[in-house]
Design a protein around this motif. Sequence first.
Motif, PDB file in Angstrom:
ATOM      1  N   TYR A 287      20.720 -89.053 -66.880  1.00 38.14           N
ATOM      2  CA  TYR A 287      20.323 -88.832 -68.904  1.00 38.14           C
ATOM      3  C   TYR A 287      20.462 -86.703 -68.785  1.00 38.14           C
ATOM      4  O   TYR A 287      20.579 -86.511 -69.724  1.00 38.14           O
ATOM      5  CB  TYR A 287      19.051 -89.366 -69.015  1.00 38.14           C
TER       6      TYR A 287
ATOM      7  N   THR B 101      24.549 -96.980 -67.434  1.00 43.80           N
ATOM      8  CA  THR B 101      23.274 -98.006 -68.201  1.00 43.80           C
ATOM      9  C   THR B 101      24.255 -99.277 -67.816  1.00 43.80           C
ATOM     10  O   THR B 101      22.860-100.831 -67.316  1.00 43.80           O
ATOM     11  CB  THR B 101      22.998 -97.663 -68.785  1.00 43.80           C
TER      12      THR B 101
ATOM     13  N   VAL C   4      19.641-101.562 -76.023  1.00 37.64           N
ATOM     14  CA  VAL C   4      19.518-100.781 -75.944  1.00 37.64           C
ATOM     15  C   VAL C   4      21.199-100.272 -75.722  1.00 37.64           C
ATOM     16  O   VAL C   4      21.965 -99.317 -76.003  1.00 37.64           O
ATOM     17  CB  VAL C   4      18.498-100.055 -74.993  1.00 37.64           C
TER      18      VAL C   4
ATOM     19  N   CYS D 236      23.876 -97.281 -77.706  1.00 40.31           N
ATOM     20  CA  CYS D 236      24.332 -96.701 -77.428  1.00 40.31           C
ATOM     21  C   CYS D 236      25.556 -96.450 -77.357  1.00 40.31           C
ATOM     22  O   CYS D 236      26.353 -95.011 -77.325  1.00 40.31           O
ATOM     23  CB  CYS D 236      23.941 -96.171 -75.748  1.00 40.31           C
TER      24      CYS D 236
ATOM     25  N   LEU E 253      15.888 -91.906 -75.963  1.00 39.53           N
ATOM     26  CA  LEU E 253      15.466 -92.593 -74.952  1.00 39.53           C
ATOM     27  C   LEU E 253      14.448 -91.825 -73.862  1.00 39.53           C
ATOM     28  O   LEU E 253      14.410 -93.570 -73.312  1.00 39.53           O
ATOM     29  CB  LEU E 253      17.072 -91.826 -74.356  1.00 39.53           C
TER      30      LEU E 253
ATOM     31  N   TRP F 161      11.862 -94.869 -75.049  1.00 36.79           N
ATOM     32  CA  TRP F 161      12.251 -96.069 -74.475  1.00 36.79           C
ATOM     33  C   TRP F 161      11.721 -96.006 -73.115  1.00 36.79           C
ATOM     34  O   TRP F 161      11.315 -97.359 -72.370  1.00 36.79           O
ATOM     35  CB  TRP F 161      13.354 -96.424 -74.941  1.00 36.79           C
TER      36      TRP F 161
END
Length: 159
Positions: free
Chosen positions: A25, A47, A74, A78, A100, A103
């Motif tokens: 991230y 992810t 999710v 994305c 993000l 979350w």
Amino acid sequence: MEWTDKLALGLGPMDDTHVEFVDAYNRLVAASGEAQLIEMDAFIAHTVDHFDQENRWMELIGFPGCHKAEHDRVLAVCRDVRKRMERGDAALGRQLLQELPIWFDNHVATMDSALAAYIESIGFDTQTGEIRKPPQEGCEDGSSACCTPPTQKADSQPA
């Protein structure tokens, strides 16, 4: 996003993957232009692997599907935002980057915390897939009770 002890759940493989999520991230946030699309692809790839790992564990132990469903949502978001970023929608990309961490904090504190606690309670070995203890009452039927973190350890008695 910063890795803190608050995100550590005490399940080594899960915590390691979560550190990698935070790192991916942060690389995404630091990138711009074409590099941001490359980092978005790397973030999505991480992810997918991250969620596949947890989904595999949940399947092996019969954990409720609400957790996997959230993973699926999710990833869908994305992927959709990635396509829109490629078409020039930078604002939507910025919005995702703002959302993000919120979350992730919530997901770790609720769904991942419940999964880690359940894995520990049954003695599930994430490497071998071996379960060493019977499931806790209320979790073996796939009920939503296991989608929220326990309020006390399985072996403790209420006051």
